[in-house]
Write an enzyme that holds these catalytic residues in place. Structure first.
Site, PDB file in Angstrom:
ATOM      1  N   ASP A  91      40.519  39.119  44.723  1.00  0.00           N
ATOM      2  CA  ASP A  91      41.194  40.393  44.705  1.00  0.00           C
ATOM      3  C   ASP A  91      41.878  41.215  44.199  1.00  0.00           C
ATOM      4  OD1 ASP A  91      41.613  42.058  46.968  1.00  0.00           O
ATOM      5  OD2 ASP A  91      43.910  41.227  47.569  1.00  0.00           O
ATOM      6  N   HIS A 110      35.042  47.895  41.603  1.00  0.00           N
ATOM      7  CA  HIS A 110      33.741  46.425  41.752  1.00  0.00           C
ATOM      8  C   HIS A 110      32.684  46.316  41.135  1.00  0.00           C
ATOM      9  CE1 HIS A 110      35.714  46.355  45.995  1.00  0.00           C
ATOM     10  NE2 HIS A 110      34.957  48.068  46.405  1.00  0.00           N
ATOM     11  N   LEU A 138      26.149  23.625  37.789  1.00  0.00           N
ATOM     12  CA  LEU A 138      26.925  24.601  38.580  1.00  0.00           C
ATOM     13  C   LEU A 138      26.118  24.802  40.122  1.00  0.00           C
ATOM     14  CD1 LEU A 138      29.646  26.075  39.173  1.00  0.00           C
ATOM     15  CD2 LEU A 138      29.225  27.533  37.733  1.00  0.00           C
TER      16      LEU A 138
END
Length: 245
Positions: free
Chosen positions: A19, A36, A130
């Protein structure tokens, strides 16, 4: 902070609510889209940080079902940015043995974005390090409704009975996160203290770490600090400290 982390007690799964992109840009007099773009750079460095220390799963809340209500120009820009970023990062994901997958409503994604995303997932499917999970067009309430619908369909078709739903593991199989362990640690950047319809079932016993730092400014050191904070907590899962000892 990395040196202070006990690698034998890492959270197996870390989930992040990324956020603050828009507020980061606005505070600098920039268009929200610039936030963004900068946020993508943070995704790269936090994915690297998680991979470097041996985190097994990293889930990033990338685009919620509620985000479809944003202005069309912002949504279109986000979809384009997400796909371009994923394609650009795929060679490095493969190099670092990172497998990419997603959870969410794929049917709502634009066809081109969905097809290009699925290609990137196929290209990294052989990786064994991962697992990077993008929550795209995702909301937990949607996920739980869909799980209930699929279970009801199985009951109606005779593939399951109401007696089968007698434990959490059975319900887990109907979720988009089937086969993925629940998050041990939930991180939220940007300072807000809410979970925003994210993994509501899965975070029942997750440790929550909130930082005021906006996502574009979230550094590897910030990530390591959250891991260290997690390792200093006592996870009781409903038991008492005495029982754990």
């Amino acid at each position: 902070m990395k040196a202070d982390i006990d690698l034998s007690r890492l959270p197996r799964h870390v989930a992040i609510i990324m956020d603050g992109n828009g507020r980061w840009a606005t505070s600098r007099g920039l268009d929200r889209s610039e936030g963004h773009v900068e946020g993508v750079n943070t995704v790269r460095r936090i994915t690297e940080a998680a991979s470097e220390i041996g985190i097994g799963y990293l889930t990033l809340y990338t685009f919620s079902t509620e985000n479809w209500k944003r202005p069309k120009e912002e949504v279109d820009a986000l979809m384009h940015l997400i796909v371009i970023a994923i394609e650009r990062e795929t060679p490095d994901l493969i190099k670092n043995n990172v497998r990419l997958t997603m959870i969410g409503d794929r049917d709502r994604l634009p066809r081109e974005a969905r097809e290009r995303l699925e290609k990137c997932m196929d290209d990294t499917s052989h990786c064994t390090g991962l697992t990077l999970i993008l929550a795209l067009s995702y909301s937990s309430r949607w996920e739980i409704r869909e799980a209930c619908r699929r279970y009801a369909e199985d009951v109606a078709a005779g593939r399951a009975t109401t007696a089968d739903m007698d434990n959490d593991a059975t319900f887990d199989r109907y979720l988009t996160t089937a086969g993925i362990p629940d998050p041990d640690l939930l991180i939220r950047t940007g300072g807000d203290h809410r979970v925003s319809n994210f993994l509501l079932w899965q975070i029942a016993y997750s440790e929550i770490y909130v930082t005021d730092t906006f996502w574009p400014d979230f550094s590897k050191e910030d990530f390591y600090t959250s891991i260290s904070n997690f390792q200093n907590r006592e996870r009781r899962f409903g038991l008492t400290s005495a029982q754990l000892k």
